[in-house]
Write an enzyme that holds these catalytic residues in place. Structure first.
Site, PDB file in Angstrom:
ATOM      1  N   PRO A  88     -34.827  37.947  11.933  1.00  0.00           N
ATOM      2  CA  PRO A  88     -35.006  36.883  12.590  1.00  0.00           C
ATOM      3  C   PRO A  88     -33.572  36.352  13.359  1.00  0.00           C
ATOM      4  CG  PRO A  88     -35.369  36.788  10.000  1.00  0.00           C
ATOM      5  CD  PRO A  88     -34.799  38.020  10.349  1.00  0.00           C
ATOM      6  N   MET A  89     -34.204  35.708  14.429  1.00  0.00           N
ATOM      7  CA  MET A  89     -32.918  35.340  15.299  1.00  0.00           C
ATOM      8  C   MET A  89     -31.858  34.531  14.450  1.00  0.00           C
ATOM      9  SD  MET A  89     -31.532  35.907  18.107  1.00  0.00           S
ATOM     10  CE  MET A  89     -32.712  36.808  19.369  1.00  0.00           C
ATOM     11  N   CYS A  90     -32.597  33.481  13.861  1.00  0.00           N
ATOM     12  CA  CYS A  90     -31.606  32.683  12.975  1.00  0.00           C
ATOM     13  C   CYS A  90     -30.433  33.309  12.347  1.00  0.00           C
ATOM     14  CB  CYS A  90     -32.091  31.500  12.294  1.00  0.00           C
ATOM     15  SG  CYS A  90     -33.211  32.080  11.027  1.00  0.00           S
ATOM     16  N   THR A  91     -31.003  34.260  11.638  1.00  0.00           N
ATOM     17  CA  THR A  91     -29.986  35.204  10.901  1.00  0.00           C
ATOM     18  C   THR A  91     -29.013  35.941  11.541  1.00  0.00           C
ATOM     19  OG1 THR A  91     -31.745  35.725   9.155  1.00  0.00           O
ATOM     20  CG2 THR A  91     -30.001  37.027   9.006  1.00  0.00           C
TER      21      THR A  91
ATOM     22  N   SER B 213     -26.916  32.873  13.312  1.00  0.00           N
ATOM     23  CA  SER B 213     -25.764  32.327  12.666  1.00  0.00           C
ATOM     24  C   SER B 213     -25.389  32.672  11.245  1.00  0.00           C
ATOM     25  CB  SER B 213     -26.214  30.663  12.518  1.00  0.00           C
ATOM     26  OG  SER B 213     -27.621  30.619  12.333  1.00  0.00           O
TER      27      SER B 213
END
Ligand SMILES: [Zn+2]
Length: 461
Positions: free
Chosen positions: A233-236, A239
């Site tokens: 996942p991009m958020c992982t 950030s």
């Protein structure tokens, strides 16, 4: 279960036909005393595990040696193992199809190949090796794509074994075998069924399955078992990185296009050591920031090139399981696998077998046209998105045609650039604007199947 018995009947007919043919013949050449003792133990006596209908005989071995025609798809990691296993089990009429040439990185596990063979077609070299090493064996190579061979070619085999690494190719072959089925008044003619034994491996995991097209679960029935490529996942990535892979993905996806270290528009090339070195260094910095260890040059290259390491022992186990199933079906001596075996030796060793079930509305084998539910105001793009993203369809580059006002109209076609350009504006039109109506038939062609699939458009309000 009915099918093993029926299959055994089908093959027994062939055995009888064959015995009539060879009576009075010269007998097989290049044999020596005791050569098939290990196989005869299974075929010429019964035991607690033999098929209830099995009658020990000398004819089964003759059938395997002389008549039974096996098609092997793939001469790579699984294919080399399979070819050796089949040849030594007594199958002497084998065709092998593979479109690849030998790369130096194959040599550690694809043991039919030698350094001198690098650059030559895998199918040719594998066939030569087995033919010279196993007396009497006749392996016929086809340096081709499976899509370049037609129905007449596939129809000539008793059993097809698959050692492929591509889901698309598997699905195409599955579709081909389904297209060979003959139905009379809706009843399947079992003589038209060619069993497909499918093996697959990925790292330390593997599976082997027996498919009787039209009778048991096909590849597309269980498509949900092939998950789309794992993406973090991009958020992982952006950030909350936890793994070294997250750091490498951060550099690959976010830093590379922003910093353009090798000039504007230069794509990241996994085979260019300078590129990998840059990604590696930046990934190390990212990892240090989050106290993550484990970023190495090798891992960097693996993540960038999406490499899943090939494990020779996994290939050997899965190939052996598949070859055993070929032996069971060809000889009718034992009950075949029912029908899906998974294997995992990441940590200890684990296997489990279950019966994959046919899917009632399978798009490949159910013979029921699927309904597509869309509002008249939906855009063609949404239909296309559904065909590619739906977990039970997973199409790659669907081409859509429909009959509109009596004329055959190409709605969208991706594979030919000029047609793609001409039909692209249709993607942003609504189904209504395209002249499509409720109950309309849509024909869809895709690389995942040799046949055009029919869908029925059902308008929702
Ligand atoms: Zn199916």
């Amino acid at each position: 279960m009915q099918w093993p018995l029926l299959m055994s009947h089908h093959l027994k007919v062939l055995i009888v036909v064959f015995s009539m043919m060879v009576d009075g013949g010269n007998g097989p050449v290049c044999e020596w005393s005791g050569r098939w003792n290990h196989i005869k133990k299974f075929l010429e006596r019964s035991g607690p595990f033999t098929h209830p209908d099995f009658e020990p005989s000398k004819e089964s071995l003759q059938f395997m040696l002389e008549t039974c025609r096996i098609l092997l798809i793939g001469a790579g990691g699984l294919g080399c193992e399979l070819l050796k296993d089949l040849a030594l089990s007594g199958f002497h009429n084998i065709h092998v199809v593979d479109m690849d040439t030998i790369d130096v990185s194959n040599l550690n596990r694809q043991f039919l190949f030698r350094p001198n063979d690098v650059g030559r077609p895998k199918a040719d070299v594998a066939a030569d090796f087995i033919n010279s090493r196993v007396p009497g064996c006749r392996v016929v190579p086809h340096f081709k794509k499976i899509q370049d061979l037609d129905e007449t070619f596939y129809r000539q085999f008793h059993i097809i074994v698959c050692g492929l690494d591509s889901v698309v190719a598997r699905r195409w072959l599955n579709g081909m075998l389904l297209s060979l089925l003959v139905y009379e008044d809706g009843v399947l003619d079992q003589g038209s069924v060619i069993p497909l034994i499918d093996g697959g491996t990925e790292g330390f995991k593997g599976n082997a399955r027996v498919i009787l097209p039209g009778m048991t679960a096909c590849i597309d029935c269980t498509l949900e078992l092939y998950p789309p490529q794992v993406n973090f996942p991009m958020c992982t990535i952006a950030s909350m990185p936890r793994l070294p892979e997250h750091c490498i993905e951060y550099v690959r996806i976010l830093l590379w296009p922003n910093e353009t270290p090798f000039g504007d528009g230069v794509a990241l090339d996994g085979d260019d050591p300078n590129h990998i070195q840059w990604v590696y260094q930046r990934s190390l910095e990212r990892a240090a920031e989050f106290n993550i260890t484990g970023v190495t040059y090798r891992l960097t290259q693996g993540v960038v090139k999406r490499i899943i390491p090939a494990v020779a022992s996994t290939n050997a186990v899965i190939a052996a399981a598949c070859a055993t199933e070929v032996f069971k079906l060809a000889s009718s001596a034992y009950i075949p696998l029912n029908n899906y075996m998974v294997f995992n030796d990441v940590d200890g060793l684990y296997t489990y077998t279950f019966e994959a079930e046919r899917k009632e509305n399978c798009s490949a084998c159910s013979q029921i046209p699927l309904d597509l539910h869309f509002a008249p105001s939906s855009k063609l793009q949404e239909v296309l998105h559904f065909l590619t993203e739906s977990s039970s369809l997973q199409m790659k580059s669907p081409a859509l045609t429909a009959t509109v006002e009596g004329k055959n109209k190409t709605l969208y076609l991706q594979s030919v650039a000029s047609i793609e350009q001409r039909t692209r504006p249709n993607l942003s039109k609504t189904l209504k604007e395209l002249g499509l109506s409720d109950g309309q038939e849509l024909a869809v062609a895709d690389v995942t199947t040799p046949q055009t699939m029919l869908f029925r458009l059902c308008f929702t309000s």
